[in-house]
Design a protein around this motif. Sequence first.
Motif, PDB file in Angstrom:
ATOM      1  N   VAL A   1     -24.072  46.830  27.396  1.00  0.00           N
ATOM      2  CA  VAL A   1     -23.555  46.210  26.179  1.00  0.00           C
ATOM      3  C   VAL A   1     -24.636  45.379  25.519  1.00  0.00           C
ATOM      4  O   VAL A   1     -24.890  45.499  24.311  1.00  0.00           O
ATOM      5  N   ASP A   2     -25.300  44.534  26.298  1.00  0.00           N
ATOM      6  CA  ASP A   2     -26.360  43.694  25.744  1.00  0.00           C
ATOM      7  C   ASP A   2     -27.494  44.547  25.180  1.00  0.00           C
ATOM      8  O   ASP A   2     -28.071  44.225  24.134  1.00  0.00           O
ATOM      9  N   THR A   3     -27.796  45.636  25.860  1.00  0.00           N
ATOM     10  CA  THR A   3     -28.874  46.520  25.391  1.00  0.00           C
ATOM     11  C   THR A   3     -28.534  47.111  24.029  1.00  0.00           C
ATOM     12  O   THR A   3     -29.369  47.109  23.109  1.00  0.00           O
ATOM     13  N   TYR A   4     -27.299  47.588  23.865  1.00  0.00           N
ATOM     14  CA  TYR A   4     -26.934  48.222  22.601  1.00  0.00           C
ATOM     15  C   TYR A   4     -26.693  47.203  21.487  1.00  0.00           C
ATOM     16  O   TYR A   4     -26.891  47.519  20.308  1.00  0.00           O
ATOM     17  N   VAL A   5     -26.269  46.007  21.821  1.00  0.00           N
ATOM     18  CA  VAL A   5     -26.224  44.939  20.816  1.00  0.00           C
ATOM     19  C   VAL A   5     -27.633  44.678  20.296  1.00  0.00           C
ATOM     20  O   VAL A   5     -27.852  44.522  19.080  1.00  0.00           O
ATOM     21  N   HIS A   6     -28.607  44.662  21.205  1.00  0.00           N
ATOM     22  CA  HIS A   6     -30.006  44.492  20.797  1.00  0.00           C
ATOM     23  C   HIS A   6     -30.443  45.619  19.866  1.00  0.00           C
ATOM     24  O   HIS A   6     -31.111  45.367  18.839  1.00  0.00           O
ATOM     25  N   TYR A   7     -30.062  46.868  20.194  1.00  0.00           N
ATOM     26  CA  TYR A   7     -30.434  47.997  19.335  1.00  0.00           C
ATOM     27  C   TYR A   7     -29.852  47.832  17.926  1.00  0.00           C
ATOM     28  O   TYR A   7     -30.539  48.077  16.919  1.00  0.00           O
ATOM     29  N   LEU A   8     -28.561  47.426  17.840  1.00  0.00           N
ATOM     30  CA  LEU A   8     -27.940  47.247  16.524  1.00  0.00           C
ATOM     31  C   LEU A   8     -28.638  46.151  15.734  1.00  0.00           C
ATOM     32  O   LEU A   8     -28.881  46.298  14.521  1.00  0.00           O
ATOM     33  N   ARG A   9     -28.938  45.052  16.391  1.00  0.00           N
ATOM     34  CA  ARG A   9     -29.611  43.951  15.699  1.00  0.00           C
ATOM     35  C   ARG A   9     -30.997  44.367  15.210  1.00  0.00           C
ATOM     36  O   ARG A   9     -31.431  43.968  14.121  1.00  0.00           O
ATOM     37  N   ARG A  10     -31.674  45.167  16.010  1.00  0.00           N
ATOM     38  CA  ARG A  10     -33.017  45.612  15.619  1.00  0.00           C
ATOM     39  C   ARG A  10     -32.953  46.515  14.385  1.00  0.00           C
ATOM     40  O   ARG A  10     -33.817  46.439  13.510  1.00  0.00           O
ATOM     41  N   LYS A  11     -31.915  47.354  14.298  1.00  0.00           N
ATOM     42  CA  LYS A  11     -31.802  48.282  13.170  1.00  0.00           C
ATOM     43  C   LYS A  11     -31.174  47.644  11.937  1.00  0.00           C
ATOM     44  O   LYS A  11     -31.528  47.991  10.802  1.00  0.00           O
ATOM     45  N   LEU A  12     -30.200  46.731  12.147  1.00  0.00           N
ATOM     46  CA  LEU A  12     -29.390  46.243  11.032  1.00  0.00           C
ATOM     47  C   LEU A  12     -29.593  44.769  10.713  1.00  0.00           C
ATOM     48  O   LEU A  12     -29.049  44.276   9.731  1.00  0.00           O
ATOM     49  N   GLY A  13     -30.299  44.063  11.556  1.00  0.00           N
ATOM     50  CA  GLY A  13     -30.501  42.634  11.325  1.00  0.00           C
ATOM     51  C   GLY A  13     -29.855  41.800  12.426  1.00  0.00           C
ATOM     52  O   GLY A  13     -28.814  42.183  12.982  1.00  0.00           O
ATOM     53  N   ALA A  14     -30.445  40.667  12.722  1.00  0.00           N
ATOM     54  CA  ALA A  14     -29.982  39.833  13.841  1.00  0.00           C
ATOM     55  C   ALA A  14     -28.568  39.309  13.637  1.00  0.00           C
ATOM     56  O   ALA A  14     -27.865  38.989  14.598  1.00  0.00           O
ATOM     57  N   GLU A  15     -28.127  39.229  12.373  1.00  0.00           N
ATOM     58  CA  GLU A  15     -26.833  38.621  12.083  1.00  0.00           C
ATOM     59  C   GLU A  15     -25.670  39.605  12.162  1.00  0.00           C
ATOM     60  O   GLU A  15     -24.507  39.208  12.029  1.00  0.00           O
ATOM     61  N   VAL A  16     -25.929  40.892  12.402  1.00  0.00           N
ATOM     62  CA  VAL A  16     -24.864  41.886  12.345  1.00  0.00           C
ATOM     63  C   VAL A  16     -23.856  41.737  13.475  1.00  0.00           C
ATOM     64  O   VAL A  16     -22.676  42.026  13.311  1.00  0.00           O
ATOM     65  N   VAL A  17     -24.300  41.265  14.634  1.00  0.00           N
ATOM     66  CA  VAL A  17     -23.406  41.035  15.764  1.00  0.00           C
ATOM     67  C   VAL A  17     -23.554  39.585  16.195  1.00  0.00           C
ATOM     68  O   VAL A  17     -24.665  39.120  16.456  1.00  0.00           O
ATOM     69  N   HIS A  18     -22.421  38.890  16.258  1.00  0.00           N
ATOM     70  CA  HIS A  18     -22.429  37.472  16.617  1.00  0.00           C
ATOM     71  C   HIS A  18     -22.055  37.301  18.083  1.00  0.00           C
ATOM     72  O   HIS A  18     -21.077  37.886  18.560  1.00  0.00           O
ATOM     73  N   THR A  19     -22.844  36.524  18.802  1.00  0.00           N
ATOM     74  CA  THR A  19     -22.543  36.220  20.194  1.00  0.00           C
ATOM     75  C   THR A  19     -21.607  35.020  20.264  1.00  0.00           C
ATOM     76  O   THR A  19     -21.894  33.968  19.685  1.00  0.00           O
ATOM     77  N   VAL A  20     -20.487  35.180  20.939  1.00  0.00           N
ATOM     78  CA  VAL A  20     -19.562  34.071  21.184  1.00  0.00           C
ATOM     79  C   VAL A  20     -19.779  33.654  22.628  1.00  0.00           C
ATOM     80  O   VAL A  20     -19.393  34.363  23.560  1.00  0.00           O
ATOM     81  N   ARG A  21     -20.398  32.515  22.810  1.00  0.00           N
ATOM     82  CA  ARG A  21     -20.835  32.096  24.141  1.00  0.00           C
ATOM     83  C   ARG A  21     -19.672  32.059  25.121  1.00  0.00           C
ATOM     84  O   ARG A  21     -18.629  31.468  24.848  1.00  0.00           O
ATOM     85  N   GLY A  22     -19.861  32.722  26.242  1.00  0.00           N
ATOM     86  CA  GLY A  22     -18.859  32.731  27.291  1.00  0.00           C
ATOM     87  C   GLY A  22     -17.696  33.670  27.055  1.00  0.00           C
ATOM     88  O   GLY A  22     -16.811  33.797  27.902  1.00  0.00           O
ATOM     89  N   ALA A  23     -17.674  34.352  25.875  1.00  0.00           N
ATOM     90  CA  ALA A  23     -16.541  35.221  25.549  1.00  0.00           C
ATOM     91  C   ALA A  23     -16.944  36.658  25.269  1.00  0.00           C
ATOM     92  O   ALA A  23     -16.241  37.590  25.646  1.00  0.00           O
ATOM     93  N   GLY A  24     -18.075  36.860  24.570  1.00  0.00           N
ATOM     94  CA  GLY A  24     -18.497  38.220  24.254  1.00  0.00           C
ATOM     95  C   GLY A  24     -19.116  38.316  22.887  1.00  0.00           C
ATOM     96  O   GLY A  24     -19.896  37.461  22.480  1.00  0.00           O
TER      97      GLY A  24
END
Length: 234
Positions: free
Chosen positions: A205-228
């Motif tokens: 999951v973390d790997t593919y979130v990184h892929y999306l951020r790299r392609k679409l921008g760091a703000e496209v997926v928001h990390t909710v600490r301790g939740a997902g």
Amino acid sequence: MRTTTTATGGGGRHPAERRILVVEDDREVGDMLLRLFQQAGYIADLARDGQAGLHLALIRRYDVLVLDRRLPAIEGLDLLARLRRSGITTPALVLTALGTVDDRVAGLDGGAEDYLVKPFEVDELLARVRVLLRRPVAAVTTLSVGTSEFDLLTRQVTGADGSVAALSGREADLLRMLAEAPDRTFSRADIVARVFPDAAAETLVDTYVHYLRRKLGAEVVHTVRGAGYRLGAR
């Protein structure tokens, strides 16, 4: 969230490929419905309250929803309204003891395609489900991701500036899950269950979130600490 839809036919698939979600808090009735649909050849899941039903409907794709109205946690029509707001157009049959004309009208106006009052005949219920499975469904083809448009058919994200980013299948599945429920935070376990069902490693999951951020921008997926994670760029 803006969506673009096209009409798709509901026929042609074997019952064993069809998945039905039953949301029913009465243990005896719920277990009976689960057995009924499984014996009829469908894949069936059972949720015993509205919150569990919402969770399953958001992380898995179903062909028909069978919902009670008087549910713990989230009432049946409220559950259906939340799913419709999330862009989920799965046909729904309300199966309930609330049988007045006003009750039926409220159910149909609330987003249900059909309404059946308890007690019911098993053959009639199965027939109504078959009708829903044959009904053309408005399939979502485009989702909004912030100011960008995500085309589910081409797996391309077009930015407001006209830039285009092509996604892999897993990247597209992950972005779709987040974009279909933009107000919801998904745990890593939720994402694994829907996007990576053949691999139990939550590190994917973390790997593919990184892929999306790299392609679409760091703000496209928001990390909710301790939740997902949830959709960002909003």
